[in-house]
Design a protein around this motif. Structure first.
Motif, PDB file in Angstrom:
ATOM      1  N   ARG A 100       0.838  -1.209   0.000  1.00 34.26           N
ATOM      2  CA  ARG A 100       0.000   0.000   0.000  1.00 34.26           C
ATOM      3  C   ARG A 100       0.872   1.259   0.000  1.00 34.26           C
ATOM      4  O   ARG A 100       0.561   2.232  -0.698  1.00 34.26           O
ATOM      5  CB  ARG A 100      -0.923  -0.001   1.216  1.00 34.26           C
ATOM      6  CG  ARG A 100      -2.086  -0.965   1.098  1.00 34.26           C
ATOM      7  CD  ARG A 100      -3.135  -0.716   2.184  1.00 34.26           C
ATOM      8  NE  ARG A 100      -2.608  -0.746   3.532  1.00 34.26           N
ATOM      9  CZ  ARG A 100      -2.518  -1.816   4.294  1.00 34.26           C
ATOM     10  NH1 ARG A 100      -2.921  -2.984   3.844  1.00 34.26           N
ATOM     11  NH2 ARG A 100      -2.021  -1.741   5.519  1.00 34.26           N
ATOM     12  N   ALA A 103       2.266   1.687  -3.472  1.00 38.73           N
ATOM     13  CA  ALA A 103       1.219   2.154  -4.396  1.00 38.73           C
ATOM     14  C   ALA A 103       0.908   3.626  -4.134  1.00 38.73           C
ATOM     15  O   ALA A 103       0.771   4.413  -5.087  1.00 38.73           O
ATOM     16  CB  ALA A 103      -0.032   1.299  -4.228  1.00 38.73           C
ATOM     17  N   HIS A 104       0.825   3.998  -2.852  1.00 37.71           N
ATOM     18  CA  HIS A 104       0.558   5.396  -2.509  1.00 37.71           C
ATOM     19  C   HIS A 104       1.704   6.294  -2.980  1.00 37.71           C
ATOM     20  O   HIS A 104       1.465   7.394  -3.496  1.00 37.71           O
ATOM     21  CB  HIS A 104       0.350   5.522  -0.995  1.00 37.71           C
ATOM     22  CG  HIS A 104      -0.031   6.886  -0.548  1.00 37.71           C
ATOM     23  ND1 HIS A 104      -1.239   7.452  -0.864  1.00 37.71           N
ATOM     24  CD2 HIS A 104       0.645   7.822   0.177  1.00 37.71           C
ATOM     25  CE1 HIS A 104      -1.289   8.675  -0.350  1.00 37.71           C
ATOM     26  NE2 HIS A 104      -0.159   8.915   0.293  1.00 37.71           N
ATOM     27  N   ARG A 106       3.664   5.716  -5.488  1.00 36.51           N
ATOM     28  CA  ARG A 106       3.574   5.838  -6.956  1.00 36.51           C
ATOM     29  C   ARG A 106       2.503   6.841  -7.344  1.00 36.51           C
ATOM     30  O   ARG A 106       2.707   7.657  -8.253  1.00 36.51           O
ATOM     31  CB  ARG A 106       3.273   4.471  -7.561  1.00 36.51           C
ATOM     32  CG  ARG A 106       4.464   3.562  -7.575  1.00 36.51           C
ATOM     33  CD  ARG A 106       4.164   2.252  -8.254  1.00 36.51           C
ATOM     34  NE  ARG A 106       5.354   1.402  -8.219  1.00 36.51           N
ATOM     35  CZ  ARG A 106       5.336   0.108  -8.268  1.00 36.51           C
ATOM     36  NH1 ARG A 106       4.178  -0.538  -8.375  1.00 36.51           N
ATOM     37  NH2 ARG A 106       6.448  -0.594  -8.217  1.00 36.51           N
ATOM     38  N   GLU A 107       1.347   6.770  -6.670  1.00 38.63           N
ATOM     39  CA  GLU A 107       0.279   7.727  -6.966  1.00 38.63           C
ATOM     40  C   GLU A 107       0.745   9.148  -6.665  1.00 38.63           C
ATOM     41  O   GLU A 107       0.482  10.072  -7.451  1.00 38.63           O
ATOM     42  CB  GLU A 107      -0.965   7.386  -6.147  1.00 38.63           C
ATOM     43  CG  GLU A 107      -1.656   6.118  -6.589  1.00 38.63           C
ATOM     44  CD  GLU A 107      -2.799   5.717  -5.661  1.00 38.63           C
ATOM     45  OE1 GLU A 107      -3.117   6.480  -4.719  1.00 38.63           O
ATOM     46  OE2 GLU A 107      -3.370   4.630  -5.879  1.00 38.63           O
ATOM     47  N   ASP A 108       1.416   9.320  -5.527  1.00 40.06           N
ATOM     48  CA  ASP A 108       1.940  10.649  -5.187  1.00 40.06           C
ATOM     49  C   ASP A 108       2.948  11.123  -6.225  1.00 40.06           C
ATOM     50  O   ASP A 108       2.939  12.297  -6.617  1.00 40.06           O
ATOM     51  CB  ASP A 108       2.603  10.636  -3.806  1.00 40.06           C
ATOM     52  CG  ASP A 108       1.585  10.592  -2.673  1.00 40.06           C
ATOM     53  OD1 ASP A 108       0.381  10.786  -2.944  1.00 40.06           O
ATOM     54  OD2 ASP A 108       1.998  10.357  -1.515  1.00 40.06           O
ATOM     55  N   LYS A 110       3.097  10.237  -9.361  1.00 41.95           N
ATOM     56  CA  LYS A 110       2.372  10.599 -10.586  1.00 41.95           C
ATOM     57  C   LYS A 110       1.705  11.958 -10.426  1.00 41.95           C
ATOM     58  O   LYS A 110       1.761  12.792 -11.337  1.00 41.95           O
ATOM     59  CB  LYS A 110       1.323   9.533 -10.905  1.00 41.95           C
ATOM     60  CG  LYS A 110       1.893   8.264 -11.463  1.00 41.95           C
ATOM     61  CD  LYS A 110       0.797   7.252 -11.752  1.00 41.95           C
ATOM     62  CE  LYS A 110       1.370   5.930 -12.235  1.00 41.95           C
ATOM     63  NZ  LYS A 110       0.326   4.923 -12.457  1.00 41.95           N
ATOM     64  N   ALA A 111       1.071  12.157  -9.264  1.00 34.48           N
ATOM     65  CA  ALA A 111       0.403  13.439  -9.022  1.00 34.48           C
ATOM     66  C   ALA A 111       1.413  14.585  -9.023  1.00 34.48           C
ATOM     67  O   ALA A 111       1.164  15.650  -9.603  1.00 34.48           O
ATOM     68  CB  ALA A 111      -0.359  13.394  -7.697  1.00 34.48           C
ATOM     69  N   GLU A 114       2.456  15.267 -12.566  1.00 39.79           N
ATOM     70  CA  GLU A 114       1.424  16.041 -13.269  1.00 39.79           C
ATOM     71  C   GLU A 114       1.454  17.495 -12.804  1.00 39.79           C
ATOM     72  O   GLU A 114       1.357  18.410 -13.617  1.00 39.79           O
ATOM     73  CB  GLU A 114       0.042  15.416 -13.029  1.00 39.79           C
ATOM     74  CG  GLU A 114      -0.156  14.073 -13.691  1.00 39.79           C
ATOM     75  CD  GLU A 114      -0.074  14.165 -15.201  1.00 39.79           C
ATOM     76  OE1 GLU A 114      -0.547  15.160 -15.786  1.00 39.79           O
ATOM     77  OE2 GLU A 114       0.498  13.233 -15.801  1.00 39.79           O
TER      78      GLU A 114
END
Length: 187
Positions: A100, A103-104, A106-108, A110-111, A114
């Motif tokens: 988790r 994954a978090h 990676r999301e951070d 990516k965000a 961006e």
């Protein structure tokens, strides 16, 4: 020592293996009968002193001790298995938590990537706008400088043309009119 040697020699002459097998079985001269009597007497003494009961008790105690050790070993094994299951469960939980977190992250990432793209685009737009403003300002300055230069050149050309075409009297009159105009504008 000598006496013992004589006794052994006498017994050797009387109790030879050949003599032991001869004669009646229920005789004290028959060694097989004597050995049987000694064995039965030995068994009777063992039973009289309750040696089989003592041996059985000792064996029972030993069996109980072994059973206790087996029970303890079984309990330890069960405890070890429960600890192993607990550790495996905790390891799975930790692995899930790590997954988790990854994954978090990676999301951070990516965000943030961006957001960095958006920020970079805004920065590029601001710099382009600033560059366009500088270009417009430089163009305005160049146009103003060209106008000023054109005016200066036109004034100089006009002065030279007027200086060549005007007489001294016209120049005096023009200077007086200019002084009067400046005086009126100042007051």
């Amino acid at each position: 020592m000598r006496h013992l040697a004589l006794t052994a020699a006498a017994l050797g002459a009387v109790a030879s293996p050949a003599a032991a097998a001869s004669g009646p079985f229920f005789s004290l001269h028959n060694t097989n009968f004597v050995v049987l009597l000694a064995f039965l007497l030995f068994i009777a003494v063992l039973i009289y002193f309750k040696v089989p009961t003592l041996l059985a008790g000792m064996l029972d105690k030993r069996a109980e001790g072994i059973q206790k050790e087996l029970d303890e070993a079984r309990a330890l094994r069960e405890e070890a298995q429960s600890l192993l299951a607990s550790y495996e469960r905790k390891a799975r939980e930790v692995q899930d938590q790590a997954d988790r977190i990854v994954a978090h992250a990676r999301e951070d990432a990516k965000a943030q990537a961006e957001q960095a793209k958006v920020d970079l685009q805004k920065s590029i737009e601001r710099r382009l706008a600033a560059a366009e403003e500088q270009i417009e300002s430089a163009q305005d300055d160049a146009v103003r400088e060209v106008r000023e230069r054109a005016i200066a050149v036109a004034v100089e050309a006009a002065r030279q043309v007027m200086a060549q075409q005007m007489s001294a009297e016209q120049r005096s009159k023009l200077i007086d009119e200019s002084i009067e105009t400046v005086g009126q504008k100042l007051h």
